[in-house]
Design an enzyme around this catalytic site. Structure first.
Site, PDB file in Angstrom:
ATOM      1  N   ILE A   1       0.974  -0.998   0.120  1.00 14.31           N
ATOM      2  CA  ILE A   1       0.036   0.121  -0.099  1.00 14.31           C
ATOM      3  C   ILE A   1       1.073   1.203   0.000  1.00 14.31           C
ATOM      4  O   ILE A   1       1.823   1.259   0.804  1.00 14.31           O
ATOM      5  CB  ILE A   1      -1.029  -0.058   1.224  1.00 14.31           C
ATOM      6  CG1 ILE A   1      -1.908   1.250   1.114  1.00 14.31           C
ATOM      7  CG2 ILE A   1      -0.234   0.044   2.766  1.00 14.31           C
ATOM      8  CD1 ILE A   1      -3.168   1.120   2.031  1.00 14.31           C
TER       9      ILE A   1
ATOM     10  N   VAL B   1       0.992   5.713  -0.545  1.00 17.98           N
ATOM     11  CA  VAL B   1       0.143   6.980  -0.878  1.00 17.98           C
ATOM     12  C   VAL B   1       1.249   8.004  -1.210  1.00 17.98           C
ATOM     13  O   VAL B   1       2.328   7.924  -0.375  1.00 17.98           O
ATOM     14  CB  VAL B   1      -0.596   7.425   0.233  1.00 17.98           C
ATOM     15  CG1 VAL B   1      -1.358   8.891  -0.120  1.00 17.98           C
ATOM     16  CG2 VAL B   1      -1.895   6.379   0.513  1.00 17.98           C
TER      17      VAL B   1
ATOM     18  N   TYR C   1      -3.202   1.960  10.969  1.00 19.69           N
ATOM     19  CA  TYR C   1      -3.717   0.659  10.988  1.00 19.69           C
ATOM     20  C   TYR C   1      -4.435   0.278  12.208  1.00 19.69           C
ATOM     21  O   TYR C   1      -5.471   0.043  12.150  1.00 19.69           O
ATOM     22  CB  TYR C   1      -2.600  -0.345  10.583  1.00 19.69           C
ATOM     23  CG  TYR C   1      -1.879  -0.286   9.373  1.00 19.69           C
ATOM     24  CD1 TYR C   1      -2.524   0.212   8.055  1.00 19.69           C
ATOM     25  CD2 TYR C   1      -0.743  -0.275   9.188  1.00 19.69           C
ATOM     26  CE1 TYR C   1      -1.934   0.476   6.775  1.00 19.69           C
ATOM     27  CE2 TYR C   1      -0.098  -0.074   7.963  1.00 19.69           C
ATOM     28  CZ  TYR C   1      -0.645   0.270   6.851  1.00 19.69           C
ATOM     29  OH  TYR C   1       0.139   0.520   5.698  1.00 19.69           O
TER      30      TYR C   1
END
Length: 163
Positions: free
Chosen positions: A91, A93, A136
């Site tokens: 993941i 960004v 998370y």
């Protein structure tokens, strides 16, 4: 900081996104201090993610027409839950978009896929120094303290296969 003027959209990645997936993978590897670790190419990603036997799936986060993040995942199966799950492999960004809801939107996309398809969990690994751990945990992920990740690869894998 992200622009509030352009709406964030999360969509399934397509074969047309392989250059973006590759670029983001290299960016992530660089962030994790492994800039030369990525062995995939856009061509292998096209084959392995969008061919006859897909090995992964991915979501792309876009603001306007600009990709700003991605999550690449595979599937697992638990005998205990008698259901499939998602394993997040990567993941990412882009730095200018962090704290702008991109990672949360990507995670929501995965959660919706689980809800829609009857999957029971989402698993991921995170480096111990990564500040994203707090993110998370705020989403509800829990560190499984009594489990330690192990990996067999490279020479050790070849040696075991040859025994």
């Amino acid at each position: 900081m992200p622009s509030d003027l352009e709406k964030l959209v999360v969509r399934a990645a397509t074969v047309a996104d392989v250059d973006t997936l590759h670029r983001f993978s290299v960016d992530l590897a660089t962030f994790e201090d492994e800039p030369d670790a990525v062995r995939s190419t856009p061509e292998t990603l096209a084959r392995d993610g969008f061919g006859d036997n897909p090995q992964f799936a991915a979501l792309i986060g876009e603001r306007g027409a600009t990709p700003v993040g991605f999550v690449l995942y595979t599937f697992n199966y638990s005998v205990w839950t008698a259901a499939r799950g998602i394993f997040i492999e990567d993941i990412w960004v882009v730095p200018d978009e962090r704290r702008g809801g991109v990672a949360r939107a990507l995670m929501q996309g995965l959660a919706r896929e689980c809800a829609d398809k009857g999957y029971k969990r989402i698993d991921l690994n995170v480096l111990d120094w990564n500040p994203a751990r707090g993110f998370y945990e705020r989403l509800g992920y829990r560190w499984i303290r009594n489990w330690l990740p192990y990996r067999l690869s490279g020479e050790a894998l070849a040696k075991l296969a040859g025994d």
